[in-house]
Design an enzyme around this catalytic site. Structure first.
Site, short mmCIF file in Angstrom:
data_model
loop_
_atom_site.label_atom_id
_atom_site.label_comp_id
_atom_site.label_asym_id
_atom_site.label_seq_id
_atom_site.Cartn_x
_atom_site.Cartn_y
_atom_site.Cartn_z
N ASP A 34 -16.39 9.28 68.67
CA ASP A 34 -15.13 8.88 68.04
C ASP A 34 -14.30 9.81 67.11
O ASP A 34 -13.29 9.52 66.53
CB ASP A 34 -15.19 7.56 67.24
CG ASP A 34 -16.23 7.90 66.19
OD1 ASP A 34 -16.68 9.08 65.90
OD2 ASP A 34 -16.61 7.13 65.33
N GLY A 35 -14.88 11.07 67.12
CA GLY A 35 -14.07 12.09 66.60
C GLY A 35 -14.82 12.46 64.99
O GLY A 35 -14.65 13.61 64.36
N ARG A 86 -2.91 23.10 44.58
CA ARG A 86 -1.32 23.27 44.12
C ARG A 86 -0.79 21.87 43.56
O ARG A 86 0.10 21.70 42.88
CB ARG A 86 -0.60 23.86 45.15
CG ARG A 86 -0.59 25.20 45.48
CD ARG A 86 0.12 26.09 46.46
NE ARG A 86 -0.20 25.44 47.78
CZ ARG A 86 0.67 25.75 48.91
NH1 ARG A 86 1.73 26.67 48.73
NH2 ARG A 86 0.18 25.45 49.90
N GLN A 87 -1.25 20.76 44.05
CA GLN A 87 -0.87 19.30 43.50
C GLN A 87 -1.89 19.22 42.52
O GLN A 87 -2.75 18.45 42.27
CB GLN A 87 -1.06 18.51 44.58
CG GLN A 87 -0.50 17.07 44.12
CD GLN A 87 0.87 16.63 43.99
OE1 GLN A 87 1.65 17.39 44.47
NE2 GLN A 87 1.17 15.95 43.20
N HIS A 119 -5.35 28.43 42.47
CA HIS A 119 -3.66 28.44 42.29
C HIS A 119 -3.59 28.37 40.76
O HIS A 119 -2.67 29.21 40.38
CB HIS A 119 -3.15 27.31 42.99
CG HIS A 119 -1.57 27.38 42.55
ND1 HIS A 119 -0.89 28.34 43.06
CD2 HIS A 119 -0.97 26.21 41.80
CE1 HIS A 119 0.36 27.94 42.57
NE2 HIS A 119 0.22 26.77 42.00
N ASP A 158 6.97 35.84 41.80
CA ASP A 158 7.43 35.04 40.76
C ASP A 158 6.54 35.21 39.38
O ASP A 158 5.51 36.23 39.59
CB ASP A 158 7.18 33.60 41.10
CG ASP A 158 5.97 33.29 41.54
OD1 ASP A 158 4.82 33.76 41.11
OD2 ASP A 158 5.89 32.34 42.55
N LYS A 181 11.49 33.18 40.40
CA LYS A 181 11.49 32.10 41.58
C LYS A 181 11.82 30.61 40.94
O LYS A 181 11.06 30.15 40.15
CB LYS A 181 10.36 32.23 42.41
CG LYS A 181 10.37 31.28 43.55
CD LYS A 181 8.95 31.55 44.48
CE LYS A 181 7.89 30.72 44.07
NZ LYS A 181 6.83 30.63 44.75
N ARG A 183 11.65 26.89 42.91
CA ARG A 183 11.38 26.33 44.19
C ARG A 183 12.14 25.18 44.39
O ARG A 183 12.50 24.26 43.45
CB ARG A 183 9.90 25.64 44.07
CG ARG A 183 9.47 25.46 45.62
CD ARG A 183 7.94 25.13 45.77
NE ARG A 183 7.25 26.32 46.19
CZ ARG A 183 7.33 27.03 47.30
NH1 ARG A 183 8.16 26.49 48.04
NH2 ARG A 183 6.84 28.10 47.47
N ASP A 207 1.08 38.10 46.50
CA ASP A 207 0.93 36.73 45.96
C ASP A 207 -0.39 36.10 46.20
O ASP A 207 -1.42 36.60 47.11
CB ASP A 207 1.89 35.95 46.86
CG ASP A 207 2.54 34.62 45.88
OD1 ASP A 207 1.96 34.34 44.85
OD2 ASP A 207 3.66 34.10 46.45
#
Ligand code: R5P
Length: 282
Positions: A34-35, A86-87, A119, A158, A181, A183, A207
């Site tokens: 089923d994966g 990053r969140q 990050h 940035d 920078k 966003r 970066d």
């Protein structure tokens, strides 16, 4: 001590093992019909180093399963690229703090964590065990010294990457500068015009991550308008989503390279030795 890795981090895992002079543990990865992910490890040691980048949701599940399969060992977890980092804030109401979710889940079953150019270092506090971040800026800087560049300058796109650019520049003893920078969306950024004095120079934009490539593309365009001779891009984590690599080359960036935190054909710098040295020093 032995080293084990998920599928997306098998090359870096082997290099970390070489740096530690440790054996690697073989893993058989497959899926149920089923994966769903399945894996089975060879014989693990009392002390294990588990290497796994969170490049995708599948990689995340595989890493969680691998940590569980090493239950009973003293586990050091290496997360070379931590997706979802990053969140790291709730930018809008109703959003999850994804970095915390991932860090908390990865903390179960490990004694300590090593991340690479995460990050935002504040994310380390979301791990429920001691966590240390290591930078590959010097490794990238040393690699740059072997390239045939004319009047080279390092540039951060940035302010957030300015410290990283300074570290890269310190390793190759070149000048460096940074841009400002803003966003606008996931793909679009705006940069404040800044006269950089790059006419006739080879510029290397550095970066932590190249994701859509929007940041580097915008910086490269500004540099070319100011007469830069050649523009290169280097990053730690080569995510290259949505054809970003081709987008950059097509947009006039002469060459792009990254490290092996995300294993790519252009991973020309390895984090293996620096990660191994960090584990030894911990
Ligand atoms: C942002 O703060 C990061 O340091 C990178 O500049 C960013 O993640 C790059 O994303 P993209 O390649 O999508 O512009």
């Amino acid at each position: 001590m032995k080293v084990i890795s998920t599928e997306p981090s098998q090359i870096l895992g082997a290099r970390v093992a070489a740096g530690l002079e440790a054996e690697v543990v073989d893993v058989r990865f497959s899926r149920f019909p089923d994966g769903e992910h399945y894996l089975q490890t060879g014989t693990v040691d009392e002390e294990m180093v588990i290497v796994g980048s969170v490049t995708t949701s599948d990689a995340f599940v595989q890493l969680l399963l691998l940590i569980d399969a090493c239950e009973g060992s003293e586990n050091t977890l290496v997360v070379p690229y931590m997706g979802y980092a990053r969140q790291d804030k709730r930018f809008n109401p109703g959003e999850p703090l994804s970095a915390r979710v991932v860090a908390a889940a990865l903390s179960r079953g490990v004694s300590r964590v090593v991340t690479v150019n995460i990050h935002e270092e504040g994310v380390l506090s979301h791990f429920r065990v001691p966590a240390k971040n290591v930078s590959l800026a010097s490794d990238i800087g040393r690699h740059l010294t072997g390239m045939d560049l004319n009047l080279p300058i390092i540039l951060a796109p940035d302010e957030g990457a300015a410290h990283f650019a300074g570290q890269v520049a310190a390793a190759c003893h070149w000048e460096w500068d940074y841009l400002k920078k803003t966003r606008l969306s996931g793909e679009e950024v705006r940069m404040e015009p800044k006269h950089l004095g790059v006419s006739g120079c080879d510029v290397v934009i550095v970066d932590d991550i190249i994701s859509t490539g929007g940041t580097i593309a915008t910086a490269a365009s500004m540099l070319r308008q100011q007469g830069a001779r050649r523009v290169y891009a280097a990053c730690v984590h080569g995510v290259f989503t949505g054809g970003a690599f081709m987008h950059l080359i097509g947009g006039g960036v002469r060459d792009v390279f990254c490290t092996d935190t995300v294993e790519r054909a252009c991973s020309r710098v390895s984090g293996g030795k620096t990660i191994a040295d960090t584990i030894i020093a911990c």
